[in-house]
Design a protein around this motif. Structure first.
Motif, PDB file in Angstrom:
ATOM      1  N   LEU A 423       0.860  -1.178   0.000  1.00  0.00           N
ATOM      2  CA  LEU A 423       0.000   0.000   0.000  1.00  0.00           C
ATOM      3  C   LEU A 423       0.895   1.226   0.000  1.00  0.00           C
ATOM      4  O   LEU A 423       1.663   1.467   0.936  1.00  0.00           O
ATOM      5  N   LYS A 424       0.811   1.997  -1.102  1.00  0.00           N
ATOM      6  CA  LYS A 424       1.628   3.188  -1.274  1.00  0.00           C
ATOM      7  C   LYS A 424       0.765   4.415  -0.986  1.00  0.00           C
ATOM      8  O   LYS A 424      -0.326   4.564  -1.542  1.00  0.00           O
ATOM      9  N   LEU A 425       1.245   5.301  -0.109  1.00  0.00           N
ATOM     10  CA  LEU A 425       0.470   6.451   0.345  1.00  0.00           C
ATOM     11  C   LEU A 425       1.220   7.744   0.032  1.00  0.00           C
ATOM     12  O   LEU A 425       2.414   7.875   0.338  1.00  0.00           O
ATOM     13  N   ARG A 426       0.517   8.686  -0.572  1.00  0.00           N
ATOM     14  CA  ARG A 426       1.124   9.993  -0.866  1.00  0.00           C
ATOM     15  C   ARG A 426       1.041  10.875   0.367  1.00  0.00           C
ATOM     16  O   ARG A 426       0.024  10.891   1.071  1.00  0.00           O
ATOM     17  N   LEU A 427       2.099  11.603   0.634  1.00  0.00           N
ATOM     18  CA  LEU A 427       2.114  12.536   1.753  1.00  0.00           C
ATOM     19  C   LEU A 427       1.452  13.843   1.360  1.00  0.00           C
ATOM     20  O   LEU A 427       1.540  14.274   0.211  1.00  0.00           O
ATOM     21  N   ASN A 428       0.799  14.467   2.315  1.00  0.00           N
ATOM     22  CA  ASN A 428       0.149  15.756   2.095  1.00  0.00           C
ATOM     23  C   ASN A 428       1.172  16.871   2.343  1.00  0.00           C
ATOM     24  O   ASN A 428       0.994  17.749   3.179  1.00  0.00           O
ATOM     25  N   GLY A 429       2.267  16.799   1.603  1.00  0.00           N
ATOM     26  CA  GLY A 429       3.397  17.697   1.751  1.00  0.00           C
ATOM     27  C   GLY A 429       4.650  16.952   1.327  1.00  0.00           C
ATOM     28  O   GLY A 429       4.595  15.792   0.944  1.00  0.00           O
ATOM     29  N   ALA A 430       5.781  17.604   1.419  1.00  0.00           N
ATOM     30  CA  ALA A 430       7.019  16.995   0.933  1.00  0.00           C
ATOM     31  C   ALA A 430       7.810  16.385   2.073  1.00  0.00           C
ATOM     32  O   ALA A 430       7.980  16.992   3.129  1.00  0.00           O
ATOM     33  N   GLY A 431       8.288  15.155   1.866  1.00  0.00           N
ATOM     34  CA  GLY A 431       9.265  14.559   2.752  1.00  0.00           C
ATOM     35  C   GLY A 431      10.643  14.911   2.239  1.00  0.00           C
ATOM     36  O   GLY A 431      10.917  14.794   1.048  1.00  0.00           O
ATOM     37  N   GLN A 432      11.531  15.381   3.116  1.00  0.00           N
ATOM     38  CA  GLN A 432      12.826  15.875   2.682  1.00  0.00           C
ATOM     39  C   GLN A 432      13.960  14.980   3.129  1.00  0.00           C
ATOM     40  O   GLN A 432      13.838  14.234   4.108  1.00  0.00           O
ATOM     41  N   ALA A 433      15.064  15.038   2.386  1.00  0.00           N
ATOM     42  CA  ALA A 433      16.255  14.284   2.745  1.00  0.00           C
ATOM     43  C   ALA A 433      16.616  14.576   4.192  1.00  0.00           C
ATOM     44  O   ALA A 433      16.695  15.730   4.603  1.00  0.00           O
ATOM     45  N   GLY A 434      16.832  13.532   4.961  1.00  0.00           N
ATOM     46  CA  GLY A 434      17.101  13.681   6.385  1.00  0.00           C
ATOM     47  C   GLY A 434      15.897  13.402   7.239  1.00  0.00           C
ATOM     48  O   GLY A 434      16.026  13.120   8.436  1.00  0.00           O
ATOM     49  N   ASN A 435      14.688  13.480   6.654  1.00  0.00           N
ATOM     50  CA  ASN A 435      13.484  13.119   7.389  1.00  0.00           C
ATOM     51  C   ASN A 435      13.456  11.621   7.660  1.00  0.00           C
ATOM     52  O   ASN A 435      14.142  10.836   7.018  1.00  0.00           O
ATOM     53  N   GLN A 454      10.605  -8.845  10.187  1.00  0.00           N
ATOM     54  CA  GLN A 454      11.187  -9.377   8.961  1.00  0.00           C
ATOM     55  C   GLN A 454      10.162  -9.466   7.839  1.00  0.00           C
ATOM     56  O   GLN A 454      10.521  -9.644   6.675  1.00  0.00           O
ATOM     57  N   ASN A 455       8.886  -9.347   8.165  1.00  0.00           N
ATOM     58  CA  ASN A 455       7.830  -9.417   7.158  1.00  0.00           C
ATOM     59  C   ASN A 455       7.261  -8.049   6.818  1.00  0.00           C
ATOM     60  O   ASN A 455       6.168  -7.945   6.270  1.00  0.00           O
ATOM     61  N   ILE A 456       7.989  -6.998   7.156  1.00  0.00           N
ATOM     62  CA  ILE A 456       7.547  -5.635   6.857  1.00  0.00           C
ATOM     63  C   ILE A 456       8.692  -4.895   6.172  1.00  0.00           C
ATOM     64  O   ILE A 456       9.837  -4.959   6.598  1.00  0.00           O
ATOM     65  N   ARG A 457       8.387  -4.221   5.092  1.00  0.00           N
ATOM     66  CA  ARG A 457       9.348  -3.375   4.389  1.00  0.00           C
ATOM     67  C   ARG A 457       8.699  -2.019   4.148  1.00  0.00           C
ATOM     68  O   ARG A 457       7.511  -1.932   3.852  1.00  0.00           O
ATOM     69  N   ILE A 458       9.481  -0.957   4.258  1.00  0.00           N
ATOM     70  CA  ILE A 458       8.996   0.394   3.976  1.00  0.00           C
ATOM     71  C   ILE A 458       9.851   0.990   2.865  1.00  0.00           C
ATOM     72  O   ILE A 458      11.088   0.922   2.914  1.00  0.00           O
ATOM     73  N   PHE A 499      11.357  12.809  -0.899  1.00  0.00           N
ATOM     74  CA  PHE A 499      10.356  11.822  -1.301  1.00  0.00           C
ATOM     75  C   PHE A 499       8.958  12.396  -1.130  1.00  0.00           C
ATOM     76  O   PHE A 499       8.740  13.332  -0.350  1.00  0.00           O
ATOM     77  N   GLU A 500       8.003  11.830  -1.893  1.00  0.00           N
ATOM     78  CA  GLU A 500       6.608  12.270  -1.817  1.00  0.00           C
ATOM     79  C   GLU A 500       5.663  11.150  -1.397  1.00  0.00           C
ATOM     80  O   GLU A 500       4.546  11.409  -0.967  1.00  0.00           O
ATOM     81  N   TRP A 501       6.104   9.902  -1.546  1.00  0.00           N
ATOM     82  CA  TRP A 501       5.263   8.747  -1.235  1.00  0.00           C
ATOM     83  C   TRP A 501       5.991   7.820  -0.267  1.00  0.00           C
ATOM     84  O   TRP A 501       7.219   7.703  -0.309  1.00  0.00           O
ATOM     85  N   VAL A 502       5.202   7.159   0.592  1.00  0.00           N
ATOM     86  CA  VAL A 502       5.739   6.128   1.480  1.00  0.00           C
ATOM     87  C   VAL A 502       4.904   4.864   1.278  1.00  0.00           C
ATOM     88  O   VAL A 502       3.674   4.916   1.290  1.00  0.00           O
ATOM     89  N   GLU A 503       5.573   3.739   1.080  1.00  0.00           N
ATOM     90  CA  GLU A 503       4.881   2.468   0.833  1.00  0.00           C
ATOM     91  C   GLU A 503       5.211   1.466   1.932  1.00  0.00           C
ATOM     92  O   GLU A 503       6.369   1.361   2.357  1.00  0.00           O
ATOM     93  N   VAL A 504       4.200   0.746   2.393  1.00  0.00           N
ATOM     94  CA  VAL A 504       4.419  -0.358   3.314  1.00  0.00           C
ATOM     95  C   VAL A 504       4.154  -1.655   2.572  1.00  0.00           C
ATOM     96  O   VAL A 504       3.180  -1.778   1.826  1.00  0.00           O
TER      97      VAL A 504
END
Length: 556
Positions: A423-435, A454-458, A499-504
């Protein structure tokens, strides 16, 4: 006049609510070893290291680690280094990174990065050609994070500014002899707190009731020389005094010190100790430590080892070692076990229970949209959608701005299914390097142990509509940031690219969780430094108004 009066009252209230916080702007620049046409020695250089011989040592395509393509690489080959011989690749950055920036390099290798192999790698920073810092990769201050495609990120928080980073491969037996280097970087680390609400083991008139020292082992005679010296120093008002825990390496003995806090700390507070040993803690030393919380004499929670405890270097070669609690506590205990080649003397200054916002960003960027749409605010994929008995429901709820306890996306697996769900989720704003990029989730197994991790990847994504994979973290390299209510955990990792999206990505299977509830994705700016002042809550004004960002943490 009445409006001016209320304005003054509100101003006084806000002063009480925001004690001494200094926030580093999230717009700080990140610096990389990226140049349109890299040239040597201005942008990169290779060199032999150490006084020994290094047979067939070379660096192939060094310019690839200094160009604008972050996916190609240089190759360091150390076929046989003798008597300390090795080879190094130095990479200039696109600017000067200040002190407290994260200094690191992204590499890949065919070897497992355990403590022995990490000892063959050395990281150095430079400023204007002058060396600033040098750390072995197995130093406890250097984090090793597995990324996608067998890549590994090695980094540490710098104490001095730098404009160049070097990685050296030594010739130690059983070490790494081939390393691919993708790029070096200097990215913002985090925000800073000068004051925080919390409680220390700090008694005006300390007594034996304020601490408990214990020694354990296989036999009394075998544990001679193991114990706690000057335990009263860890509970007095002098925060520069310390107790000393001593264990004998290779002997099955342990020493523990439990201290009483000034007042009970609520669930969610960071629990831990300020410690030191006059030098540098390595990975083995951190693995010998365990932190336990207590309430009214009853043990509540325990964390141990480098994978579960957080470690931060403080001034004067001190460290804070801690974890985020899930239960209230009024005492904390530190236990040191004797491991082969581990630290055998530890200085314990004081214990603490401190508000979580002193260690976390209280204004994260979230996946919180009013009307999230499939494809633009969230995307589903994975083999789990096709496996018999697998199902996913309400994926949009992980991307909305409804904050009730029952507001989540859910994926289910039959007990024997080996499906994978993304499940890939878009952030309501920008994620920046270092976040820090992460996900809040809950499983049907309330305890997230290493087996379940071990069964979870982000993953993080950028590009058009989240089309380009940037970075990834899985297994024990994920940070379990603790509970955020009703058994929900925040899992995340520190990024080096915007980054703009985070996926689990979750995987089912025999003996593993069969259901996962996903609440939201986030990008935040963590706080690693220990606050300069810690004290009880200040008196606050009674004021009722609608918060400017309701439910910022989506706690139901």
């Amino acid at each position: 006049m009445k409006s001016l009066y209320y304005f003054r009252i509100l101003s006084l209230c806000l002063v009480g609510l925001l004690p001494g916080r200094y926030t580093v702007a999230q717009t700080e620049s990140a610096y990389y070893s990226t140049f349109a046409t890299p040239i040597s020695p201005a942008n990169y250089r290779t060199s032999a290291t150490g006084a020994g011989l290094c047979l067939s040592c070379l660096v192939s395509n060094p310019e690839r680690a200094a160009d604008t393509d972050l996916e190609n690489y240089a190759t360091i080959q150390n076929t046989l280094g003798l008597l300390g011989g090795g080879v190094a690749l130095s990479l200039s950055l696109s600017g000067t990174a200040p002190a407290t920036y994260r200094a690191g390099v992204v590499i890949s290798s065919g070897n497992a990065l355990n403590a022995n192999t990490l000892a063959t790698l050395t990281l150095r920073t430079y400023l204007g050609g002058n060396q600033q810092q040098e750390l072995l990769a197995n130093d406890a201050l250097v984090s090793s994070t597995a990324l996608s495609d067998s890549r590994v990120r090695l980094e540490f928080v710098s104490s001095k500014p730098f404009d160049q980073l070097e990685i050296a491969v030594g010739g130690i037996l059983n070490g790494i002899n081939t390393v691919r280097v993708l790029y070096a970087y200097g990215v913002p680390a985090n925000t800073q707190f000068t004051k925080a609400v919390g409680y220390l083991s700090r008694a005006t008139e300390p007594s034996t009731d304020d601490y408990k020292a214990t020694t354990g082992g296989t036999g009394i005679s075998a544990c001679v020389g193991t114990g706690v010296a000057n335990p009263l120093n860890a509970v007095d008002a002098g925060l520069n005094n310390f107790a000393t825990l001593t264990t004998l390496a290779g002997v099955n003995c342990s020493a523990a010190l439990q201290v009483k806090l000034e007042r009970p700390a609520p669930a969610g507070y960071q629990a831990g100790f300020v410690v030191g040993n006059g030098g540098v803690l390595d990975v083995n030393a951190l693995n010998s430590l365990q932190i336990t919380t207590y309430l009214n004499g009853v043990a509540q929670e325990a964390r141990s080892g480098a994978e579960l405890l957080e470690l931060t270097l403080l001034p004067d070669n001190r460290y804070q070692v801690s974890f985020k609690s899930g239960l209230a506590f009024d005492r904390v205990e530190i236990k040191q076990s004797a491991l082969a080649s581990a630290l055998n003397t530890l200085q314990v200054y004081y214990g603490f229970g401190i508000e979580p916002r002193a260690f976390q960003d209280d204004e994260p960027v979230l996946s919180d949209f009013t009307e999230p749409k499939r494809g633009t605010e969230y995307q589903e994929s994975g083999s789990a959608l096709a496996c018999v008995g697998c199902s996913s429901t309400n994926p949009q709820k992980a991307a909305d701005n409804t904050f009730s306890e029952s507001d989540y996306a859910e994926v289910r697996f039959p007990i024997a299914a080996l499906g994978t769900y993304k499940l890939k989720l878009r952030l309501n704003g920008a994620g920046q390097a270092g976040n820090r990029a992460g996900i809040a989730l809950r499983t049907n197994n309330t305890l997230l142990n290493n087996t379940l991790l071990q069964n979870i990847r982000i993953n993080t994504y950028g590009g058009t509509n989240g089309s380009r994979l940037l970075e990834s973290s899985s297994a024990t390299t994920l940070l379990d940031l603790g509970l955020v209510g009703d058994n929900r955990h925040q899992l995340g990792f520190l990024t080096t690219q915007d980054f703009e999206w985070v996926e689990v990505e979750v995987t089912g299977g025999v003996g593993l969780f069969s259901a996962a509830q996903i609440f939201y994705a986030f990008a935040d700016d963590p706080n690693p430094d220990f606050p300069a002042e810690v004290g009880p809550p200040q008196r606050r004004c009674r004021w009722s108004y609608a918060p400017f960002r309701a439910g910022a943490w989506k706690v139901g």
